[in-house]
Design a protein around this motif. Structure first.
Motif, short mmCIF file in Angstrom:
data_model
loop_
_atom_site.label_atom_id
_atom_site.label_comp_id
_atom_site.label_asym_id
_atom_site.label_seq_id
_atom_site.Cartn_x
_atom_site.Cartn_y
_atom_site.Cartn_z
N VAL A 22 30.86 -33.20 44.18
CA VAL A 22 30.10 -33.82 45.27
C VAL A 22 31.07 -34.79 45.94
O VAL A 22 31.24 -35.92 45.48
N LEU A 23 31.67 -34.34 47.00
CA LEU A 23 32.81 -35.08 47.53
C LEU A 23 32.39 -36.33 48.32
O LEU A 23 31.44 -36.30 49.08
N ARG A 180 35.15 -38.41 56.98
CA ARG A 180 36.02 -37.37 57.52
C ARG A 180 36.89 -36.74 56.44
O ARG A 180 36.97 -35.52 56.33
N ALA A 181 37.52 -37.61 55.64
CA ALA A 181 38.46 -37.10 54.64
C ALA A 181 37.73 -36.24 53.62
O ALA A 181 38.19 -35.14 53.26
N ALA A 188 38.24 -27.50 53.11
CA ALA A 188 39.48 -26.87 52.66
C ALA A 188 39.30 -26.27 51.27
O ALA A 188 39.88 -25.24 50.93
N GLY A 189 38.47 -26.93 50.46
CA GLY A 189 38.30 -26.49 49.08
C GLY A 189 37.45 -25.24 48.99
O GLY A 189 36.90 -24.74 49.96
#
Lengths: 312, 642
Positions: A22-23, A180-181, A188-189
Motif C-alpha cells: 500500500v504505497l 506523486r512519488a 511503475a511497479g
C-alpha cells in the motif's frame, strides 16, 4: 530508555512490508495497525480505488490471519453474513453453515449499501464478538478485526450508519490520493495482487497477536494523561461547537488507541502526543459540527480540539 | 508563530472595538483628525473585507510619524490632554494595520479602553455612559475571542456574562466608597466646554433668537411648591450699558447689593441643577433672597459664583415672588438713564413727549405704544440697521423678546425713567414624570426693569404685551402661523413629547444619582452606615486596607490552588526558558516530543541532545522513569546551550 516491548512482533518490519504494497500510506497503515492492536474495528471512508481492499488484505496476510470479504448490497441479508442452518439428510439434522463473518479479518465493503437490518447484524457481532443463531451462541474467532468501508460520494440508495453504530468503530480513517512519488511507484511497479500473493507472513500465529494486544492494553497511562483526556472530553461537551460531546466510550476508545500507538512506538507509557495523533481518527466520526452545513475534516476538528486544551 | 496569530474574526472584532471607542471621541477632535481617523478605519475595513494584505510596518510607522508631526503643528505640543487624545485618535486606527498577533491585538484593546474612558472628560451624559458601556462590552467580547479563539460564541457569551456579574459588586463598592475629592481631580483645560450655547454678557438684536431654536437643557429646577408659570423669571446677567446697538453688563460695583428683605410672606424654595456653561453666573428666580455660600450678589441682583461653572452644579435658593423694596445708589440710577448721544432720534423724540407725566404713567404710555402699535412676535425678525430701536419701533415692528426689552428700556431712559435690560430664562417645561421643571436654551428671555422712586425696581415685560401666550404657554403658542417651529414643539408630536419627558427624567436621575454623587452625598451615605467622620482621607485608608486584604486573599487562594511543579517539570521549564531566549517556545497544547521535533529543525546540530532531553522528561513525567533518569535530565539540561 524506551523500554522495548516484550512482544516478538517486529512492527517496524511489518509496517515496512505493508508500505511496500500500500504505497505512500504510512500513517493510515500505522493507524490501522494500532486499531488492530487495540482490538478495535476500523471504518475507512474513501473513494473506490484508493486501496482499501489491498490494505485489509495486506494486514491479514502479514499476520497470517484468515481473510474474508463481503460486498454489501441492498439485498444482502443477515444470514448471508452470519451463516445459516441447512438440513442435512445424511445426518437427519440441521447443520450450521458458518457465514463469512467467521474469519479473523473481515472486509465489509461499502457497508452503507446494506439495509439497517443487515448492518446491525454485523455491528452487533462486532461488539459482542459472538453470533447467536437459532438459540446457539457461537463465538467468533479471536482476533476478530472488521474493516468496513464506505463511499462518501454516492448517497443514492444507501443507508448511512447512524451515530450509535458509528461509535462501534474505534477509528475512522481516510486514505486519500497517494502523493506523486508513491503513485509513480504504483504505476511503475507490478500488480499489487501478485505482490500480495508473494508476501510472506512476518508475524504468523494468533498467539503472538493476542499477546501484543494484551501487552498494549497494559501500557502505563499516568494520572496526568487521564486528566488530559478528561479535559479533552470536557471541552467537546462544553464548547458548543459540536452537536454532542464525546461519550465515555469515546474516552475509552481514545485511551485504547493511544495505548496501541505508544506500543507501536515501543514505549511503555502513553504521552500526550499519542493521544493527539490518534485523536482525528478516533473522534472524527463521533463529533458532528453543531452547524450541520459546516463541512470540516476530522483533522480540522481534532486540531481545534487539541489547540483548545493545554498538555499536562 | 502560528498559535498567536489572530483569526479573521478576531481582527474584525478589534476593528469594531476600535471604531466604537473612537467614534464619539474623534468627532470632538479637530475636523482633519476625525477625517483621518475615519479614513484609516474605512481603509482597514476594506482590506479586511476583500482579504487584501496589510501594508508594511514601515509605511504605517511613517504615516504615524507624519500624523504626530501634524498634531504637533496643530497644538504646538505632543503632551497634555488635547494633543494626547488627538494622538491616540490617530494611533488606534494605525495600530490596526500592524495587528497580526495576539499581543498587538491586546494593545488595540487597551488603547480602546483608554479612549472609552477619555470620552467622559467632555461628556458625562447618560447617552455617553450607555455608549461607553456598549463599547466596553464589545471590547471584552473581542478580548475573549482573541484569547480563546477555539471557543464557541455561546461559551464566549457565558464568560462575558460571568465577568460582568463578577465585576458588578466591585463596581458598586468602588462607586460608593471611592473617595470623592471636592472639585475636579485635574484642572480642566480652558476649552473644555468650548461651543456651549447659552446666555452671554452682551446682547445684540438677534442673539437670543438663535438660542430660541436650541433644545439643549440649560438647567433643571425642583420646587417645594411650584409658583405659576408666568412668574418663573430666572434672573441672568443684567445689562445696563447701551452703545446704540449692543447691550453690555456694567462692571461690578464695589458696593454689593443691599440685602433683600422679603416684603411678603410668599417665599419660594427650590433647587437648581445647572448644566455647565463656562460662565460664573447662577440663575435664581427673581428675586433671590438666599444664595449659595460660594456665590455673591452684584449690585444689580445678579448672582455670580466664585468660579466658572465647568461641571454640573446643584444649589438651593430661596426667592421672594414679589419685589422687595430697596434703596438704590444714585450712580446706579445715573447709569440706568444713560443713552448714547444721537442714536435712535425718533424714539428719543417720542419718549421726550412723555416727560411731563409722572413716572408710573410714562411706563404705561410706553406699554400703550406696544399694545397699539401692531407689533408681531417672531423668531425671524428683519435685520436692523444703525438706529435699531427706531427701525423696530416705527418700521419693522417685528421682533423677538430682546427687541421688545431693548426698545422699552430705551424709551424709558429717554423719558427719564431709570431702566435696564435683564436677561435670563422664562418659563420652562414641567416634566410630570419626575416633577421637575426643565429649562432649555429655547426658554432664554429678555425683559426690562424700571425704577420707580418710592417703589423700587419693577419688572416690566413688554414681550408679554405683543405675545401674552409666551408667558402662559410657551414660545410656540406665541409665534405667528408659518414661522419655523422646533420639531419637539410641533402639534401632533405628543408621543414624542412624552418620550422626551421620560428622557429628561432619565437624564435628571442620572444627574442626581450618578453625577451628583459628590463628596457631600458620600458623607451622608457613610453617616448612614455609622461612619460619622468619613471624609475622603479616611476613605482612602479604608479602601486601601480593604483592597490589600482582598488582594492577599486572592493571591493566597491562587497560590494554594496552583499545583507544585515536580522536579522534572522544573528542569523542563529551565530548558524551555533557554530555548525561549532564542525565540522558540512550545504552544500550550504542544507535547514535549512534538516540540522537540520542531526545535530540532531549528538547531539541527543539537537535534540529538534536544530529543534526549524531551524523551527523558516525557518518561519522567508521563512514564515510570526513576531517580537516575532525573539525574540524567538534570545533567542534560545544565549542559545544554542553544
Amino acid at each position: 530508555m524506551t523500554a522495548a516491548s516484550s512482544s516478538t512482533i517486529p512492527f517496524a518490519e511489518v509496517l515496512a512490508a505493508a508500505e511496500s504494497i500500500v504505497l505512500g500510506k504510512a500513517k493510515p497503515l500505522r493507524l490501522a495497525l494500532a486499531c488492530l492492536i487495540a482490538r478495535g474495528h476500523l471504518l475507512i471512508e474513501d473513494l473506490p480505488g484508493m486501496g482499501k481492499t489491498t490494505l485489509a488484505h495486506t494486514l491479514a496476510k502479514l499476520f497470517g490471519l484468515g481473510f474474508a470479504r463481503v460486498q454489501f448490497t441492498s439485498d444482502l441479508l443477515p444470514a448471508d453474513i452470519l451463516g445459516v442452518s441447512v438440513f442435512d439428510r445424511a445426518q437427519s439434522a440441521f447443520v450450521f453453515h458458518p457465514g463469512p463473518i467467521f474469519t479473523e479479518v473481515l472486509l465489509a465493503d461499502e457497508i452503507n449499501r446494506a439495509t439497517p437490518k443487515t448492518q446491525s447484524a454485523l455491528l452487533e457481532a462486532m461488539e459482542e464478538r459472538q453470533v447467536s443463531i437459532e438459540g446457539v451462541t457461537r463465538p467468533l474467532p479471536d482476533p476478530f478485526f472488521v474493516i468496513a468501508t464506505q463511499n462518501p460520494i454516492t448517497h443514492l440508495g444507501t443507508f448511512p450508519l447512524p451515530e450509535s453504530q458509528l461509535d462501534r468503530f474505534l477509528m475512522k480513517i481516510e486514505l486519500g490520493y497517494p502523493d506523486r512519488a508513491a503513485e509513480r511507484r504504483l504505476l511503475a511497479g507490478g500488480d499489487s495482487r501478485q505482490k500480495l500473493a508473494l508476501l510472506a507472513p512476518l508475524a504468523e500465529g494468533k498467539e503472538r497477536l493476542q499477546r501484543a494486544q494484551r501487552e498494549a492494553a497494559a501500557i502505563h497511562v499516568g494520572a496526568l494523561l487521564l486528566d488530559y483526556i478528561q479535559a479533552l472530553l470536557d471541552f467537546t461537551r462544553q464548547s458548543g461547537a459540536w452537536q454532542t460531546g464525546l461519550s465515555p466510550r469515546a474516552g475509552l476508545s481514545l485511551l485504547a488507541a493511544a495505548r496501541a500507538w505508544a506500543y507501536l512506538d515501543g514505549r511503555d507509557f502513553v504521552m500526550p502526543e499519542d493521544i493527539q495523533v490518534v485523536l482525528p481518527a478516533v473522534t472524527g466520526h463521533r463529533l458532528l459540527p453543531a452547524n450541520p452545513l459546516e463541512r470540516t475534516s476530522s483533522e480540522e476538528t481534532a486540531r481545534r480540539l487539541i489547540e483548545a486544551v493545554p498538555v499536562p | 508563530m502560528t498559535e498567536t496569530a489572530l483569526s479573521r474574526t478576531s481582527l474584525g472584532g478589534l476593528w469594531v472595538t476600535a471604531a466604537l471607542s473612537l467614534a464619539p471621541l474623534a468627532l470632538a477632535q479637530p475636523r482633519w483628525i476625525a477625517f483621518l481617523s475615519a479614513t484609516l478605519l474605512a481603509l482597514y475595513a476594506l482590506l479586511w473585507l476583500y482579504r487584501l494584505p496589510l501594508p508594511s510596518r514601515r509605511l504605517v510607522n511613517a504615516l504615524a510619524l507624519a500624523g504626530s508631526l501634524a498634531i504637533f503643528f496643530e497644538y504646538r505640543t505632543l503632551f497634555g490632554l488635547r494633543a494626547g487624545l488627538a494622538l491616540l485618535c490617530l494611533f488606534l486606527p494605525a495600530q490596526l494595520f500592524v495587528t497580526r498577533r495576539r499581543r498587538e491585538g491586546l494593545t488595540v484593546i487597551l488603547l480602546s479602553w483608554f479612549l472609552i474612558l477619555a470620552r467622559f472628560i467632555d461628556d458625562q451624559t447618560p447617552t455617553a455612559a450607555a455608549l461607553a458601556f456598549f463599547a466596553a462590552l464589545v471590547s471584552l467580547a473581542t478580548l475573549s475571542r482573541c484569547l480563546a479563539p477555539a471557543l464557541e460564541l455561546r461559551a464566549h457569551a457565558r464568560a462575558l456574562a460571568l465577568l460582568c456579574a463578577q465585576s458588578a459588586p466591585l463596581f458598586l463598592v468602588l462607586f460608593l466608597f471611592m473617595p470623592r475629592v471636592p472639585g475636579p481631580l485635574w484642572g480642566l483645560p480652558q476649552d473644555a466646554r468650548k461651543g456651549v450655547s447659552g446666555l452671554a454678557e452682551e446682547m445684540t438684536p438677534g442673539s437670543l433668537a438663535e438660542l430660541a431654536l436650541s433644545e439643549a437643557v440649560a438647567f433643571r429646577v425642583r420646587f417645594a411648591q411650584t409658583p405659576p408659570r408666568h412668574a418663573l423669571y430666572f434672573r441672568g446677567p443684567v445689562l445696563e450699558r447701551f452703545d446704540g446697538r449692543t447691550w453690555r453688563m456694567a462692571p461690578a460695583r464695589e458696593r454689593p447689593a443691599p440685602p433683600l428683605i422679603a416684603s411678603s410672606p410668599d417665599l419660594i424654595d427650590y433647587e437648581i441643577t445647572l448644566e455647565p456653561h463656562r460662565q460664573r453666573w447662577l440663575l435664581p428666580l427673581d428675586w433671590p433672597l438666599e444664595i449659595p455660600p460660594d456665590a455673591h450678589m452684584r449690585h444689580d441682583f445678579h448672582v455670580e459664583a466664585k468660579q466658572a461653572v465647568l461641571a454640573l452644579r446643584r444649589d438651593r435658593f430661596r426667592s421672594a415672588s414679589t419685589p422687595p423694596f430697596v434703596e438704590e445708589a444714585t450712580e446706579v440710577l445715573q447709569e440706568n438713564l444713560r443713552l448714547p448721544l444721537g442714536s435712535n432720534p425718533r424714539t428719543q423724540a417720542l419718549a421726550a413727549s412723555w416727560r411731563p407725566l409722572p413716572p408710573a404713567q410714562r411706563v404705561e404710555a410706553a406699554l400703550d405704544h406696544f399694545r397699539r402699535g401692531g407689533f408681531v412676535y417672531t423668531l425671524r425678525p428683519p435685520p436692523l440697521g444703525e438706529h435699531s430701536v427706531d427701525e423696530f419701533l416705527f418700521e419693522t415692528r417685528r421682533g423677538f423678546c430682546e427687541h421688545f426689552a431693548a426698545a422699552f428700556v430705551v424709551l424709558m431712559r429717554a423719558a427719564d425713567v431709570p431702566a435696564r435690560v435683564v436677561t435670563g430664562y422664562q418659563g420652562g417645561s414641567h416634566n410630570p414624570i419626575d416633577d421637575t421643571w426643565v429649562v432649555r436654551q429655547a426658554d432664554a428671555h429678555a425683559w426690562a426693569e424700571v425704577w420707580i422712586a418710592g417703589a423700587g425696581w419693577r419688572r416690566v415685560d413688554p414681550t408679554a404685551l405683543a405675545a401674552p401666550q409666551r408667558l402662559e404657554a410657551d414660545l410656540v403658542a406665541a409665534l405667528p402661523v408659518g414661522d419655523p417651529v422646533p420639531l419637539f414643539a410641533r402639534a401632533g408630536f405628543d408621543w414624542l413629547r412624552t418620550l422626551r419627558f421620560h428622557w429628561w427624567a432619565l437624564q435628571n436621575g442620572w444627574n442626581q444619582w450618578v453625577l451628583g454623587y459628590t463628596a457631600d452625598r458620600q458623607r451622608q451615605m457613610l453617616a448612614r452606615f455609622g461612619l460619622q467622620e468619613g471624609d475622603w482621607r479616611h476613605l482612602v485608608w479604608f479602601l486601601g486596607i480593604g483592597a490589600a486584604l482582598a488582594l492577599s486573599l486572592l493571591a493566597w487562594t491562587a497560590s494554594s490552588r496552583k499545583p507544585r511543579l515536580d522536579p522534572a517539570q522544573r528542569l523542563w521549564r529551565a530548558f524551555l526558558r533557554r530555548l525561549a531566549r532564542k525565540g522558540e517556545a512550545p504552544a500550550p497544547w504542544e507535547g514535549p516530543l512534538a516540540f522537540a521535533k520542531r526545535a530540532a529543525l531549528r538547531w539541527p546540530e543539537k537535534a540529538a541532545e534536544i530529543e534526549r532531553i524531551a524523551r527523558l522528561y516525557a518518561g519522567l513525567r508521563y512514564g515510570k522513569l526513576g531517580e537516575e533518569a532525573l539525574e540524567a535530565l538534570r545533567r542534560a539540561v545544565l549542559g545544554f546551550h542553544p
